[in-house]
Every structure is written in structure tokens, then in C-alpha cells.
Design a protein around this motif. Structure first.
Motif, PDB file in Angstrom:
ATOM      1  N   VAL A 216     -16.047  -5.052  10.550  1.00 20.26           N
ATOM      2  CA  VAL A 216     -15.982  -5.450   8.692  1.00 20.26           C
ATOM      3  C   VAL A 216     -17.420  -5.884   8.881  1.00 20.26           C
ATOM      4  O   VAL A 216     -18.218  -6.579   9.777  1.00 20.26           O
ATOM      5  CB  VAL A 216     -15.001  -6.611   8.861  1.00 20.26           C
TER       6      VAL A 216
ATOM      7  N   THR B   8       0.823  -1.002  -0.378  1.00 17.65           N
ATOM      8  CA  THR B   8      -0.091   0.065   0.469  1.00 17.65           C
ATOM      9  C   THR B   8       0.908   1.393   0.023  1.00 17.65           C
ATOM     10  O   THR B   8       0.587   1.784  -0.717  1.00 17.65           O
ATOM     11  CB  THR B   8      -1.117  -0.132   1.240  1.00 17.65           C
TER      12      THR B   8
ATOM     13  N   ARG C 234      -7.617   3.958   9.176  1.00 16.41           N
ATOM     14  CA  ARG C 234      -6.624   4.517  10.156  1.00 16.41           C
ATOM     15  C   ARG C 234      -5.877   5.373  10.052  1.00 16.41           C
ATOM     16  O   ARG C 234      -5.521   6.674  10.987  1.00 16.41           O
ATOM     17  CB  ARG C 234      -5.167   3.193  10.215  1.00 16.41           C
ATOM     18  N   LYS C 235      -5.971   5.924   8.814  1.00 14.49           N
ATOM     19  CA  LYS C 235      -4.595   7.035   8.133  1.00 14.49           C
ATOM     20  C   LYS C 235      -6.333   8.316   9.079  1.00 14.49           C
ATOM     21  O   LYS C 235      -5.883   9.558   8.979  1.00 14.49           O
ATOM     22  CB  LYS C 235      -4.828   7.166   7.067  1.00 14.49           C
TER      23      LYS C 235
ATOM     24  N   ASP D 234     -10.939  -6.193  -0.365  1.00 14.93           N
ATOM     25  CA  ASP D 234     -10.217  -5.022  -0.903  1.00 14.93           C
ATOM     26  C   ASP D 234      -8.224  -4.956  -1.041  1.00 14.93           C
ATOM     27  O   ASP D 234      -7.857  -6.134  -0.783  1.00 14.93           O
ATOM     28  CB  ASP D 234     -10.598  -4.331   0.710  1.00 14.93           C
TER      29      ASP D 234
ATOM     30  N   ASN E 195      -3.854  -6.149   8.597  1.00 13.00           N
ATOM     31  CA  ASN E 195      -5.146  -5.684   8.007  1.00 13.00           C
ATOM     32  C   ASN E 195      -5.814  -6.440   7.221  1.00 13.00           C
ATOM     33  O   ASN E 195      -7.078  -6.547   7.935  1.00 13.00           O
ATOM     34  CB  ASN E 195      -4.995  -4.019   7.292  1.00 13.00           C
ATOM     35  N   ALA E 196      -5.274  -7.430   6.750  1.00 16.19           N
ATOM     36  CA  ALA E 196      -6.203  -8.282   6.367  1.00 16.19           C
ATOM     37  C   ALA E 196      -6.604  -9.675   7.322  1.00 16.19           C
ATOM     38  O   ALA E 196      -7.424 -10.019   6.453  1.00 16.19           O
ATOM     39  CB  ALA E 196      -5.099  -8.932   4.841  1.00 16.19           C
TER      40      ALA E 196
ATOM     41  N   ASP F 165      -6.299  -3.546   1.179  1.00 18.14           N
ATOM     42  CA  ASP F 165      -5.636  -4.968   2.370  1.00 18.14           C
ATOM     43  C   ASP F 165      -5.150  -6.663   1.407  1.00 18.14           C
ATOM     44  O   ASP F 165      -4.036  -6.644   2.123  1.00 18.14           O
ATOM     45  CB  ASP F 165      -5.706  -4.477   3.731  1.00 18.14           C
TER      46      ASP F 165
ATOM     47  N   GLU G 152     -12.431 -12.871  12.992  1.00 20.95           N
ATOM     48  CA  GLU G 152     -13.401 -12.424  12.020  1.00 20.95           C
ATOM     49  C   GLU G 152     -12.787 -12.370  11.009  1.00 20.95           C
ATOM     50  O   GLU G 152     -13.764 -12.889   9.667  1.00 20.95           O
ATOM     51  CB  GLU G 152     -13.976 -11.245  12.515  1.00 20.95           C
TER      52      GLU G 152
ATOM     53  N   ILE H 174     -15.713  -1.531   6.616  1.00 18.52           N
ATOM     54  CA  ILE H 174     -14.250  -3.160   6.393  1.00 18.52           C
ATOM     55  C   ILE H 174     -15.781  -3.398   5.501  1.00 18.52           C
ATOM     56  O   ILE H 174     -16.215  -4.451   6.111  1.00 18.52           O
ATOM     57  CB  ILE H 174     -13.534  -3.337   6.498  1.00 18.52           C
ATOM     58  N   ALA H 175     -15.333  -3.536   4.248  1.00 22.74           N
ATOM     59  CA  ALA H 175     -16.078  -4.419   3.354  1.00 22.74           C
ATOM     60  C   ALA H 175     -15.990  -6.116   3.098  1.00 22.74           C
ATOM     61  O   ALA H 175     -14.771  -6.446   3.626  1.00 22.74           O
ATOM     62  CB  ALA H 175     -16.059  -4.623   2.239  1.00 22.74           C
TER      63      ALA H 175
ATOM     64  N   ASP I  15      -0.536  -4.438   5.962  1.00 25.25           N
ATOM     65  CA  ASP I  15      -1.291  -5.308   4.920  1.00 25.25           C
ATOM     66  C   ASP I  15      -1.870  -6.295   5.779  1.00 25.25           C
ATOM     67  O   ASP I  15      -2.875  -6.667   4.848  1.00 25.25           O
ATOM     68  CB  ASP I  15      -0.690  -5.026   3.415  1.00 25.25           C
TER      69      ASP I  15
ATOM     70  N   LEU J 298      -9.115  -1.254   5.913  1.00 19.67           N
ATOM     71  CA  LEU J 298      -8.470  -0.355   7.610  1.00 19.67           C
ATOM     72  C   LEU J 298      -7.216   0.768   7.063  1.00 19.67           C
ATOM     73  O   LEU J 298      -7.256   1.213   8.490  1.00 19.67           O
ATOM     74  CB  LEU J 298      -7.885  -1.754   8.003  1.00 19.67           C
ATOM     75  N   THR J 299      -6.225   0.443   6.274  1.00 22.43           N
ATOM     76  CA  THR J 299      -5.050   1.295   5.930  1.00 22.43           C
ATOM     77  C   THR J 299      -6.244   2.678   5.588  1.00 22.43           C
ATOM     78  O   THR J 299      -5.084   3.556   6.753  1.00 22.43           O
ATOM     79  CB  THR J 299      -4.456   0.830   4.551  1.00 22.43           C
TER      80      THR J 299
END
Lengths: 191, 191
Positions: B89, A78, B81-82, B171, A176-177, B173, A148, B118-119, A173, B77-78
Motif C-alpha cells: 500500500v 467485486t 491476487r489474481k 479503491d 482486502n479493504a 475493494d 496499515e 495498492i493506492a 472485499d 488487492l483483489t
């Protein structure tokens, strides 16, 4: 085989040589530790740099100490995309043919001709723990993350050295994934 | 069971209601499609918004069309967080209790009181393909991604509808953690 290991999620960071540190922070500069990391002797330093490419910049990237032989910039993909870079996934220190970048500090800047990588996921082990789990240096294992956003990472490199403490390292990355934070326990499920 | 499905990696994006679109782009505004997406009738619009929170902002986030009943902001999520957000989720459209955000367009802005998610990773199927693979709506499956950063995603929701085309959505990430680009084929390995 079933063993658990602590997870450490590495945000983008920089390792610097003493020569480059002095270009960035001035002659005689030293790193000032502010936080110990999971691996013995490794620390987050108070010093930070800005990373600059023709396509973008990321400010205030933490330097991790102690200084190394060669400077190295570890980004999540990212981050790399934001900078217009396409670095390879590499083990730490394997920098041949990787992209360069400009590091800017308060005193001066360094033009790295190579050194930007996406760190390959890996697990540190001391020899005794590795032996207990029937693992050796350069093995590859699969690691299951529950929850989850559960997933199983494949091709996780095992690194064994007397200076290491048991800890799996992934980047932001990957963390977060998996919706994971540092310090949770993850499970080695297969060689 | 063994079946392959095309991967689609979703960058951060926004869905808007007609009411919110008009607040952002002016009375009578419509979305202008610039690129068809993998799902029939869905498209990337020329229109974009800036996302703003007290902690930060992300500019030029693409609106996907057509308009929906309720506006929704899908972040990695990246990204979250920003912006100082910690969204859950969620499946698309399940927005109760999610964080709000400010969307800014060229005409005006919208203060969403909820809508940031977050999808959750999922696979779209038309009924015929789902039946062929012995899958039904709301099933969960595991999906294996091959390659240098190979991994297996667990808890992948199956969604079946006559308007869908077979496609797995993750997504950025998740795509970066697996070092994957859109349009590669991935494999459902277990229910």
C-alpha cells in the motif's frame, strides 16, 4: 466492553441442496471434505462449480458442506459486478428476491431462480462466550481492525448458537479493504 | 471538526510515461481524453493496456492522463491476487521496491521492473478548503461512511495542493466493502 475474536475471510463460495448436488455431480453424489472451516461441522468440499450469467462466468467456485435445505451463492461485490449482478447484502439463508444464477458441474447444471447474496458481516458466538461479553443473538456491534489499512466495521451482526465457535466473518472485499488475512484477532469496540 | 467531502472510487488503472506510451502505442503517440476525472486536468484516456504476469492477466486496463514521469500501475488487492502479486500500500509516485509487471498495448509492450501499488486511501484538498477544515498536507484523518455496510476508514492521508479539488479516493475493494459508489458524500470525523 472490549473483546477479541478471530477473523475469518470468506472467499466466494456455494452451498448446495442435496437435490442440486445430484444435478451437478450425478445421482447419489456426496460432498468430499478437504478442509475443516472455523465453524464446527462446516467444511470446504473437493467439489466445485462454475457460475454463469449472461454477462460472464467464474470458474471453480468451491462448495462448502454439509448440504443445506436451499442452494445459496455467496459473492463479494467485486465478483458480482464481473457477473453483471447486483445482489443485496443479506444474512445467510435470507434469499427471497435475490438474483438467480446458473451453476455448472461435471454432470449437469442448475438454474437457480434466486440465491445470490453478498453476505452481511457477522460474528458467530457460542452462548457462553456471548454471555461473557454481554452480547446476545441479533445484537449489532462495531469491530476495529488495526494495521496499515485500519478501519472500523459498523453494523456487525452477532449470531449466537450452541453449534457456533467464536469467529467474525467478512468477505474478500472487506478483508482486502482492511489488508487483513484470516486468523488475525480483531476487537469488538462498541455495541 | 466535521466536514464532508465527495468520494471517488478508483478502479484499477495505469499511469504511463511518454516513453512507455510510445512503446505501447507507437512513436509520437498521445493520450486521447474521453472523460474528465475529479481532479482538475486529470482524465480517463481512450487508451488501454493488458497487464500480464507469470500467474495471470487482466485485459483492457484504462490509462489515466496526462502522462507522468514514471509509469505506475494501481490495483486493488483483489486484482493483485489474481495476478499473483503482493504489492504494498503506497502513496502515488512512491514506487521504490514495488513489484514489476508487463504492460501490453497494440503496438508493443513494456516490462516494468517496478511500479505496481495498492493506492493508499487519501483525500485531495485545495489549500483554502483544507484551511477551512483546519487540515494540512500529510495530516491523517478518520472518515465515516454511512449506510448498510457502514464503516470508518482510519489513517486517511490528507494531500493539499493548489491544483487539487476536494475529493476522497479509495479503491474498488474499499468501495465495495462499504457498498458505496462514487460521488456520494463522506464525513471526516476525527484527526
Amino acid at each position: 466492553m472490549c473483546c477479541q475474536v478471530k477473523l475469518g475471510i470468506s472467499a466466494r463460495h456455494v452451498h448446495v441442496s442435496q437435490e442440486d448436488l445430484e444435478k451437478l455431480y450425478g445421482s447419489g453424489a456426496v460432498l468430499h471434505p478437504i478442509k475443516d472451516l472455523g465453524q464446527p461441522g462446516q467444511y470446504a468440499a473437493d467439489e466445485r462449480v462454475d457460475l454463469i450469467t449472461p454477462k460472464g462466468s467464474i470458474k471453480n467456485v468451491r462448495i462448502l458442506g454439509p448440504v443445506r435445505k436451499q442452494s445459496q451463492v455467496e459473492l463479494a461485490l467485486t465478483d458480482a459486478r464481473k457477473l453483471g449482478l447486483n445482489p443485496p447484502v443479506r444474512d445467510s439463508g435470507n434469499l427471497v428476491g435475490t438474483p438467480g444464477i446458473t451453476m455448472v458441474g461435471p454432470y449437469g447444471s442448475v438454474e437457480l431462480t434466486e440465491g445470490v447474496i453478498i453476505a452481511a458481516r457477522h460474528i458467530h458466538f457460542d452462548p457462553a462466550t456471548a454471555a461473557q461479553y454481554d452480547l446476545k443473538d441479533q445484537d449489532h456491534v462495531c469491530v476495529k481492525i488495526k494495521g496499515e489499512r485500519g478501519l472500523t466495521f459498523e453494523h456487525v451482526l452477532v449470531r449466537v448458537h450452541p453449534s457456533f465457535a467464536p469467529e467474525m466473518h467478512i468477505d474478500t472485499d472487506e478483508g482486502n479493504a482492511a489488508l487483513m488475512d484470516s486468523d488475525c484477532m480483531v476487537e469488538i469496540v462498541a455495541k
